[in-house]
Structures are given as C-alpha cells and as structure tokens.
Design a protein around this motif. Sequence first.
Motif, PDB file in Angstrom:
ATOM      1  N   HIS A  66       0.824  -1.211   0.000  1.00  0.00           N
ATOM      2  CA  HIS A  66       0.000   0.000   0.000  1.00  0.00           C
ATOM      3  C   HIS A  66       0.856   1.259   0.000  1.00  0.00           C
ATOM      4  O   HIS A  66       0.337   2.368   0.072  1.00  0.00           O
ATOM      5  N   GLY A  67       2.176   1.090  -0.047  1.00  0.00           N
ATOM      6  CA  GLY A  67       3.083   2.223  -0.080  1.00  0.00           C
ATOM      7  C   GLY A  67       3.431   2.782   1.288  1.00  0.00           C
ATOM      8  O   GLY A  67       4.117   3.792   1.390  1.00  0.00           O
ATOM      9  N   VAL A  68       2.973   2.113   2.346  1.00  0.00           N
ATOM     10  CA  VAL A  68       3.246   2.585   3.699  1.00  0.00           C
ATOM     11  C   VAL A  68       4.695   2.275   4.067  1.00  0.00           C
ATOM     12  O   VAL A  68       5.162   1.148   3.881  1.00  0.00           O
ATOM     13  N   LEU A  69       5.393   3.271   4.589  1.00  0.00           N
ATOM     14  CA  LEU A  69       6.770   3.091   5.016  1.00  0.00           C
ATOM     15  C   LEU A  69       6.799   2.279   6.308  1.00  0.00           C
ATOM     16  O   LEU A  69       6.183   2.662   7.294  1.00  0.00           O
ATOM     17  N   ASN A  70       7.493   1.142   6.272  1.00  0.00           N
ATOM     18  CA  ASN A  70       7.600   0.246   7.423  1.00  0.00           C
ATOM     19  C   ASN A  70       8.934   0.398   8.140  1.00  0.00           C
ATOM     20  O   ASN A  70       9.043   0.095   9.324  1.00  0.00           O
ATOM     21  N   GLY A  71       9.972   0.815   7.432  1.00  0.00           N
ATOM     22  CA  GLY A  71      11.283   0.966   8.039  1.00  0.00           C
ATOM     23  C   GLY A  71      12.296   1.442   7.017  1.00  0.00           C
ATOM     24  O   GLY A  71      11.986   1.582   5.829  1.00  0.00           O
ATOM     25  N   TYR A  72      13.518   1.655   7.512  1.00  0.00           N
ATOM     26  CA  TYR A  72      14.594   2.125   6.643  1.00  0.00           C
ATOM     27  C   TYR A  72      15.931   1.902   7.322  1.00  0.00           C
ATOM     28  O   TYR A  72      15.998   1.655   8.528  1.00  0.00           O
ATOM     29  N   PHE A  73      16.978   1.965   6.508  1.00  0.00           N
ATOM     30  CA  PHE A  73      18.334   1.989   7.056  1.00  0.00           C
ATOM     31  C   PHE A  73      19.242   2.786   6.141  1.00  0.00           C
ATOM     32  O   PHE A  73      18.968   2.942   4.954  1.00  0.00           O
ATOM     33  N   LEU A  84      26.690   0.869   9.756  1.00  0.00           N
ATOM     34  CA  LEU A  84      25.239   1.034   9.796  1.00  0.00           C
ATOM     35  C   LEU A  84      24.946   2.274  10.634  1.00  0.00           C
ATOM     36  O   LEU A  84      25.164   2.280  11.844  1.00  0.00           O
ATOM     37  N   LEU A  85      24.497   3.329   9.983  1.00  0.00           N
ATOM     38  CA  LEU A  85      24.328   4.628  10.625  1.00  0.00           C
ATOM     39  C   LEU A  85      22.978   4.791  11.307  1.00  0.00           C
ATOM     40  O   LEU A  85      22.869   5.461  12.329  1.00  0.00           O
ATOM     41  N   ASN A  86      21.950   4.217  10.711  1.00  0.00           N
ATOM     42  CA  ASN A  86      20.597   4.384  11.225  1.00  0.00           C
ATOM     43  C   ASN A  86      19.771   3.218  10.713  1.00  0.00           C
ATOM     44  O   ASN A  86      19.834   2.884   9.515  1.00  0.00           O
ATOM     45  N   ILE A  87      19.009   2.596  11.600  1.00  0.00           N
ATOM     46  CA  ILE A  87      18.090   1.532  11.213  1.00  0.00           C
ATOM     47  C   ILE A  87      16.851   1.703  12.070  1.00  0.00           C
ATOM     48  O   ILE A  87      16.948   1.838  13.294  1.00  0.00           O
ATOM     49  N   THR A  88      15.698   1.759  11.417  1.00  0.00           N
ATOM     50  CA  THR A  88      14.465   2.108  12.108  1.00  0.00           C
ATOM     51  C   THR A  88      13.303   1.294  11.568  1.00  0.00           C
ATOM     52  O   THR A  88      13.177   1.113  10.362  1.00  0.00           O
ATOM     53  N   VAL A  89      12.450   0.832  12.489  1.00  0.00           N
ATOM     54  CA  VAL A  89      11.209   0.138  12.149  1.00  0.00           C
ATOM     55  C   VAL A  89      10.061   0.915  12.776  1.00  0.00           C
ATOM     56  O   VAL A  89      10.156   1.348  13.937  1.00  0.00           O
ATOM     57  N   ARG A  96       8.011  -7.740  14.934  1.00  0.00           N
ATOM     58  CA  ARG A  96       7.452  -8.627  13.919  1.00  0.00           C
ATOM     59  C   ARG A  96       8.493  -9.103  12.904  1.00  0.00           C
ATOM     60  O   ARG A  96       8.150  -9.679  11.892  1.00  0.00           O
ATOM     61  N   GLY A  97       9.768  -8.827  13.173  1.00  0.00           N
ATOM     62  CA  GLY A  97      10.820  -9.324  12.301  1.00  0.00           C
ATOM     63  C   GLY A  97      11.280  -8.378  11.216  1.00  0.00           C
ATOM     64  O   GLY A  97      12.171  -8.724  10.442  1.00  0.00           O
ATOM     65  N   LEU A  98      10.709  -7.187  11.152  1.00  0.00           N
ATOM     66  CA  LEU A  98      11.115  -6.260  10.090  1.00  0.00           C
ATOM     67  C   LEU A  98      12.539  -5.759  10.284  1.00  0.00           C
ATOM     68  O   LEU A  98      13.259  -5.534   9.311  1.00  0.00           O
TER      69      LEU A  98
END
Length: 165
Positions: A66-73, A84-89, A96-98
């Motif tokens: 659906h295009g919803v942002l779930n996380g990033y790094f 690894l500078l930044n990792i976010t869920v 939930r394992g993301l």
Amino acid sequence: MSSVPSPFTRLEPQPAFRLHFYKMRPSDLDDVLRLENDLYPFPWTRGNFLDSINSGYETWILRDTHGVLNGYFLMMLSVDDAHLLNITVSRALQGRGLGLLLLDKAKAIACEKKLSAILLEVRPSNIRAEKIYQRYGFARIGVRKGYYPAPNNQREDAIVMKFAL
C-alpha cells in the motif's frame, strides 16, 4: 490458541501483503522524518538524510504493497567494512521481524561488496536493540564516550558492535 510472534521471527509476508525495498530518495523524506521523529528523542534532520543520499550511502526504505513506510536503514561503505548509521522500524510494526529483514538487506549489500564487517553504535539505554543485534551475531567491541546527545544537555555513551562477514 494464537501465539504472539517472537521478536526474532522473520515476518512472512502474505500474498496480499508484500514488502518491497527501494532506494531512499529525497521524495521519501517526509515519510522517513515522520517515523524518525516519532521514535527518537534526538532524531536525524532532513539535512542528515539528504547528505547521506547525496553522498551515495546505501539508503534503503521498506514499504508494503500500500506504499506505507515500514522501516529504513542508512549504511556508509568504506574500503574494508560498512557502518550502519541508522536503522528504524515503525513503532506499530516492531517485534514482527522487520528489523531482521532490514539487517538481512544490509548484510547482503555488505557481502556483495565483499566487505569484512558491519559496524554500528547503539545506546546502552536501548537494551532491546542491543539484544537484537547480539542475537543477530553482532559482538561488542568498544565504547564511544559521550557519543549521543541525551536530555538536560548531557551525553550518552555508545556501545560499538561488529558483525563479521
């Protein structure tokens, strides 16, 4: 009786719910900053993210169908290793394992580039994240004194961790 998924169980996307990795672009930053500001008392700025994108760092987002942002790094590559500078869920999807999917993607990139390790820093107060990193295979290798900003104009140390590839 239903069971609650372990925070170390990888999320298995259902046919109607797929997750997709995309390179982070400046047009993603409104969504990224919403997550960043929701989760961190000392969030990165738009400028921090733009600098990372413009510097050619590995900047990845994870969106659902659906295009919803779930996380990033965001990960900076050097000659021998990756940082690894930044990792976010997203708060709603934590446990939930993301985070493991994001770490798997970072690891795959570092392996593809034939790097020897991934390094990261984590706040000692972020016990949950440190445990996730340890279970993934990261080991403590040091401490950076006063690395992070903290409330009341204080500083918090950073635990430096390494994942050998």
